[in-house]
Design a protein around this motif. Structure first.
Motif, PDB file in Angstrom:
ATOM      1  N   ALA A 157     -85.781   5.537   0.540  1.00  0.00           N
ATOM      2  CA  ALA A 157     -86.463   4.911   1.664  1.00  0.00           C
ATOM      3  C   ALA A 157     -86.023   5.382   2.952  1.00  0.00           C
ATOM      4  CB  ALA A 157     -86.363   3.216   1.500  1.00  0.00           C
ATOM      5  N   GLU A 158     -84.548   5.331   2.992  1.00  0.00           N
ATOM      6  CA  GLU A 158     -83.948   5.891   4.314  1.00  0.00           C
ATOM      7  C   GLU A 158     -84.443   7.493   4.403  1.00  0.00           C
ATOM      8  OE1 GLU A 158     -81.767   5.318   7.512  1.00  0.00           O
ATOM      9  OE2 GLU A 158     -82.079   3.942   6.045  1.00  0.00           O
ATOM     10  N   SER A 159     -84.377   8.163   3.640  1.00  0.00           N
ATOM     11  CA  SER A 159     -84.801   9.569   3.491  1.00  0.00           C
ATOM     12  C   SER A 159     -86.349   9.646   4.093  1.00  0.00           C
ATOM     13  CB  SER A 159     -84.640  10.400   2.285  1.00  0.00           C
ATOM     14  OG  SER A 159     -85.255  11.598   2.520  1.00  0.00           O
ATOM     15  N   ALA A 160     -86.921   8.739   3.608  1.00  0.00           N
ATOM     16  CA  ALA A 160     -88.258   8.740   3.955  1.00  0.00           C
ATOM     17  C   ALA A 160     -88.665   8.402   5.528  1.00  0.00           C
ATOM     18  CB  ALA A 160     -89.326   7.812   3.249  1.00  0.00           C
ATOM     19  N   ARG A 161     -87.761   7.476   6.030  1.00  0.00           N
ATOM     20  CA  ARG A 161     -87.721   6.578   7.376  1.00  0.00           C
ATOM     21  C   ARG A 161     -87.298   7.852   8.252  1.00  0.00           C
ATOM     22  NH1 ARG A 161     -84.701   5.027  10.949  1.00  0.00           N
ATOM     23  NH2 ARG A 161     -82.686   5.303   9.590  1.00  0.00           N
ATOM     24  N   ARG A 162     -86.289   8.439   7.927  1.00  0.00           N
ATOM     25  CA  ARG A 162     -85.796   9.682   8.781  1.00  0.00           C
ATOM     26  C   ARG A 162     -86.643  10.914   8.919  1.00  0.00           C
ATOM     27  NH1 ARG A 162     -79.697   9.702   6.287  1.00  0.00           N
ATOM     28  NH2 ARG A 162     -78.983   7.945   7.673  1.00  0.00           N
ATOM     29  N   ALA A 163     -87.422  11.173   7.883  1.00  0.00           N
ATOM     30  CA  ALA A 163     -88.420  12.344   7.781  1.00  0.00           C
ATOM     31  C   ALA A 163     -89.497  11.707   8.649  1.00  0.00           C
ATOM     32  CB  ALA A 163     -88.934  12.560   6.398  1.00  0.00           C
ATOM     33  N   GLU A 164     -90.001  10.472   8.680  1.00  0.00           N
ATOM     34  CA  GLU A 164     -91.187   9.880   9.415  1.00  0.00           C
ATOM     35  C   GLU A 164     -90.700   9.971  11.074  1.00  0.00           C
ATOM     36  OE1 GLU A 164     -93.636   5.830  10.113  1.00  0.00           O
ATOM     37  OE2 GLU A 164     -92.669   6.220   7.962  1.00  0.00           O
ATOM     38  N   ALA A 165     -89.511   9.566  11.325  1.00  0.00           N
ATOM     39  CA  ALA A 165     -89.064   9.516  12.686  1.00  0.00           C
ATOM     40  C   ALA A 165     -88.874  11.114  13.191  1.00  0.00           C
ATOM     41  CB  ALA A 165     -87.488   9.054  12.670  1.00  0.00           C
ATOM     42  N   ARG A 170     -91.508  15.374  16.665  1.00  0.00           N
ATOM     43  CA  ARG A 170     -91.825  16.450  16.767  1.00  0.00           C
ATOM     44  C   ARG A 170     -93.205  16.498  17.302  1.00  0.00           C
ATOM     45  NH1 ARG A 170     -95.008  19.961  14.188  1.00  0.00           N
ATOM     46  NH2 ARG A 170     -95.383  18.698  12.488  1.00  0.00           N
ATOM     47  N   ARG A 171     -93.901  15.678  16.787  1.00  0.00           N
ATOM     48  CA  ARG A 171     -95.574  15.769  17.280  1.00  0.00           C
ATOM     49  C   ARG A 171     -95.648  15.108  18.653  1.00  0.00           C
ATOM     50  NH1 ARG A 171     -99.907  14.375  12.900  1.00  0.00           N
ATOM     51  NH2 ARG A 171     -99.468  16.306  11.769  1.00  0.00           N
TER      52      ARG A 171
END
Length: 180
Positions: A157-165, A170-171
């Motif tokens: 979950a932490e990895s997914a949250r960091r990737a989403e942030a 970037r966008r």
């Protein structure tokens, strides 16, 4: 079969209800077939229809068999039905006293039907272990209501949250910085 403690899944309750309906239908069909195919019984009914009063011996015989029928209904259907109903209420974390909600005019029977259709509580409750341990964990309506994650699930979950942030940055953030 007649234990009132513990929990019962919805399927256990509704399969019992279906069995009760089918068994009563079969008994009624058998009794009707016997009555209409027996010429003595039909003659008694015709006599009662014509003269207005049935034979006293037949009335006594009907009372005698009605007692057996009521006793059979009590033992075969009502007591086990009460037990599975109370266990079903326990599955929704309600006491067996909720059975008496049916006594409330009009709304009681509807509310009782709703209670029988509700899913059981997830996990153990005050009435026993989960009746469906293979049940999926309910997803919370909002992430704020989710419990604390542990172990591998927390890392994912932490990895997914960091990737989403990172993707959001970037966008949305970088293009506005580059324009300036």
């Amino acid at each position: 079969m007649l234990h009132f403690s513990g929990r019962a899944r919805r399927s256990e309750f509704w399969w019992f209800a279906l069995w009760t309906v089918l068994a009563n239908f079969a008994f009624g069909a058998a009794a009707g077939y016997y009555a209409f195919s027996n010429p003595e019984i039909m003659a008694e009914f015709q006599q009662a229809k014509t003269f207005g009063a049935p034979d006293a011996a037949m009335v006594e015989q009907l009372r005698y068999y009605t007692g057996y029928y009521v006793a059979a209904q009590l033992i075969l259907f009502w007591l086990p039905g009460l037990a599975v109903t109370i266990r079903r209420l326990h599955d929704t974390d309600r006491s067996g006293a909720w059975y008496f909600i049916q006594l409330v005019p009009l709304i009681g029977a509807i509310w009782f039907l709703v209670l029988m259709c509700l899913p059981g509580t997830y996990g153990n409750n005050r009435f026993g272990d989960d009746s469906a341990p293979d049940r999926k964990v309910p997803t919370p309506s909002h992430p704020a209501f989710a419990g604390e994650l542990k172990g591998k699930a927390r890392a994912e979950a932490e990895s997914a949250r960091r990737a989403e942030a990172k993707e959001y940055y970037r966008r949305h953030v970088l293009p506005s910085i580059q324009r300036a």
